[in-house]
Design a protein around this motif. Structure first.
Motif, PDB file in Angstrom:
ATOM      1  N   UNK A 214      -1.652   9.842  -8.797  1.00  0.00           N
ATOM      2  CA  UNK A 214      -1.271   9.199  -7.539  1.00  0.00           C
ATOM      3  C   UNK A 214      -0.821   7.767  -7.819  1.00  0.00           C
ATOM      4  N   UNK A 215      -0.302   7.117  -6.791  1.00  0.00           N
ATOM      5  CA  UNK A 215       0.047   5.695  -6.888  1.00  0.00           C
ATOM      6  C   UNK A 215      -0.828   4.947  -5.895  1.00  0.00           C
ATOM      7  N   UNK A 216      -1.408   3.856  -6.343  1.00  0.00           N
ATOM      8  CA  UNK A 216      -2.238   3.006  -5.490  1.00  0.00           C
ATOM      9  C   UNK A 216      -1.438   1.759  -5.151  1.00  0.00           C
ATOM     10  N   UNK A 217      -1.210   1.543  -3.863  1.00  0.00           N
ATOM     11  CA  UNK A 217      -0.486   0.366  -3.399  1.00  0.00           C
ATOM     12  C   UNK A 217      -1.501  -0.525  -2.678  1.00  0.00           C
ATOM     13  N   UNK A 218      -1.805  -1.658  -3.295  1.00  0.00           N
ATOM     14  CA  UNK A 218      -2.770  -2.594  -2.723  1.00  0.00           C
ATOM     15  C   UNK A 218      -2.030  -3.591  -1.848  1.00  0.00           C
ATOM     16  N   UNK A 219      -2.450  -3.684  -0.585  1.00  0.00           N
ATOM     17  CA  UNK A 219      -1.823  -4.589   0.377  1.00  0.00           C
ATOM     18  C   UNK A 219      -2.731  -5.792   0.586  1.00  0.00           C
TER      19      UNK A 219
ATOM     20  N   UNK B 173      -2.634   3.794   0.119  1.00  0.00           N
ATOM     21  CA  UNK B 173      -2.516   2.404   0.529  1.00  0.00           C
ATOM     22  C   UNK B 173      -3.918   1.821   0.614  1.00  0.00           C
ATOM     23  N   UNK B 174      -4.182   0.836  -0.224  1.00  0.00           N
ATOM     24  CA  UNK B 174      -5.485   0.173  -0.236  1.00  0.00           C
ATOM     25  C   UNK B 174      -5.428  -0.979   0.756  1.00  0.00           C
ATOM     26  N   UNK B 175      -6.148  -0.852   1.858  1.00  0.00           N
ATOM     27  CA  UNK B 175      -6.126  -1.832   2.944  1.00  0.00           C
ATOM     28  C   UNK B 175      -7.265  -2.841   2.851  1.00  0.00           C
ATOM     29  N   UNK B 176      -8.065  -2.782   1.821  1.00  0.00           N
ATOM     30  CA  UNK B 176      -9.271  -3.613   1.756  1.00  0.00           C
ATOM     31  C   UNK B 176      -8.987  -5.111   1.724  1.00  0.00           C
ATOM     32  N   UNK B 177      -7.816  -5.523   1.238  1.00  0.00           N
ATOM     33  CA  UNK B 177      -7.483  -6.947   1.192  1.00  0.00           C
ATOM     34  C   UNK B 177      -6.486  -7.347   2.277  1.00  0.00           C
TER      35      UNK B 177
ATOM     36  N   UNK C  45      -5.117   6.452   3.100  1.00  0.00           N
ATOM     37  CA  UNK C  45      -5.425   5.047   3.344  1.00  0.00           C
ATOM     38  C   UNK C  45      -6.856   4.747   2.921  1.00  0.00           C
ATOM     39  N   UNK C  46      -7.023   3.689   2.122  1.00  0.00           N
ATOM     40  CA  UNK C  46      -8.358   3.201   1.779  1.00  0.00           C
ATOM     41  C   UNK C  46      -8.741   2.237   2.883  1.00  0.00           C
ATOM     42  N   UNK C  47      -9.851   2.523   3.565  1.00  0.00           N
ATOM     43  CA  UNK C  47     -10.262   1.750   4.738  1.00  0.00           C
ATOM     44  C   UNK C  47     -10.267   0.243   4.469  1.00  0.00           C
ATOM     45  N   UNK C  48      -9.795  -0.495   5.481  1.00  0.00           N
ATOM     46  CA  UNK C  48      -9.750  -1.945   5.396  1.00  0.00           C
ATOM     47  C   UNK C  48     -10.894  -2.597   6.154  1.00  0.00           C
ATOM     48  N   UNK C  49     -10.743  -3.893   6.366  1.00  0.00           N
ATOM     49  CA  UNK C  49     -11.759  -4.666   7.085  1.00  0.00           C
ATOM     50  C   UNK C  49     -11.838  -4.189   8.534  1.00  0.00           C
ATOM     51  N   UNK C  50     -12.848  -4.652   9.231  1.00  0.00           N
ATOM     52  CA  UNK C  50     -13.089  -4.210  10.598  1.00  0.00           C
ATOM     53  C   UNK C  50     -11.895  -4.482  11.514  1.00  0.00           C
ATOM     54  N   UNK C  51     -11.245  -5.637  11.382  1.00  0.00           N
ATOM     55  CA  UNK C  51     -10.102  -5.975  12.240  1.00  0.00           C
ATOM     56  C   UNK C  51      -8.938  -5.008  12.021  1.00  0.00           C
TER      57      UNK C  51
END
Length: 108
Positions: free
Chosen positions: A14-19, A45-49, A77-83
Motif C-alpha cells: 500500500x501507499x501511506x500518505x501522511x497529511x 491517508x494518515x490524518x493523525x497530524x 483513513x487513519x483516524x485523526x484528532x478529535x476536531x
C-alpha cells in the motif's frame, strides 16, 4: 495559518500518505495531484497530524474514494484528532469511509 504538507511512503503493498496542517480549499489541489500519481491497490491517508479539515478537504477525500473504488482500489483513513474526526461524524461519513486506528492496521 498552518501550512499543508504531505509525504508519501510505501507501506508494504500500500501507499501511506501522511497529511499535516490544514486540509482546506487551498490545499486540495496538492492532495488530488499526489493521489493521482499513486498506483497502489490500497492508499492510506494518515490524518493523525492533520489539524483542520473543511468541506473542500472532505470532498477531495470522497472523490478520491470514489475514483479508487471505480478502479477496484481502496482508500483507508487513519483516524485523526478529535476536531478532524468530528467533521466525518457530523457528515455521517464514518459510515461510508474505511477507518483504522494506525497505519499498521491497513489491510492489503
Amino acid at each position: 495559518m498552518t501550512r499543508f504538507e504531505l509525504d508519501t511512503t510505501p507501506l508494504g503493498s500500500a501507499a501511506l500518505v501522511t497529511l499535516r496542517g490544514e486540509l482546506d480549499m487551498l490545499a486540495t489541489a496538492e492532495l488530488e495531484s499526489a493521489l493521482e500519481r499513486l498506483t497502489d491497490d490500497v492508499i492510506a491517508l494518515d490524518l493523525r497530524e492533520l489539524l483542520f479539515l473543511d468541506s473542500a478537504g472532505l470532498r477531495t477525500i470522497l472523490l478520491a474514494r470514489d475514483r479508487l473504488s471505480e478502479e477496484e482500489r481502496r482508500l483507508v483513513l487513519v483516524r485523526g484528532c478529535q476536531a478532524v474526526q468530528r467533521v466525518f461524524e457530523l457528515t455521517r461519513m464514518t459510515d461510508r469511509l474505511e477507518f483504522v486506528d494506525a497505519p499498521e492496521h491497513v489491510r492489503r
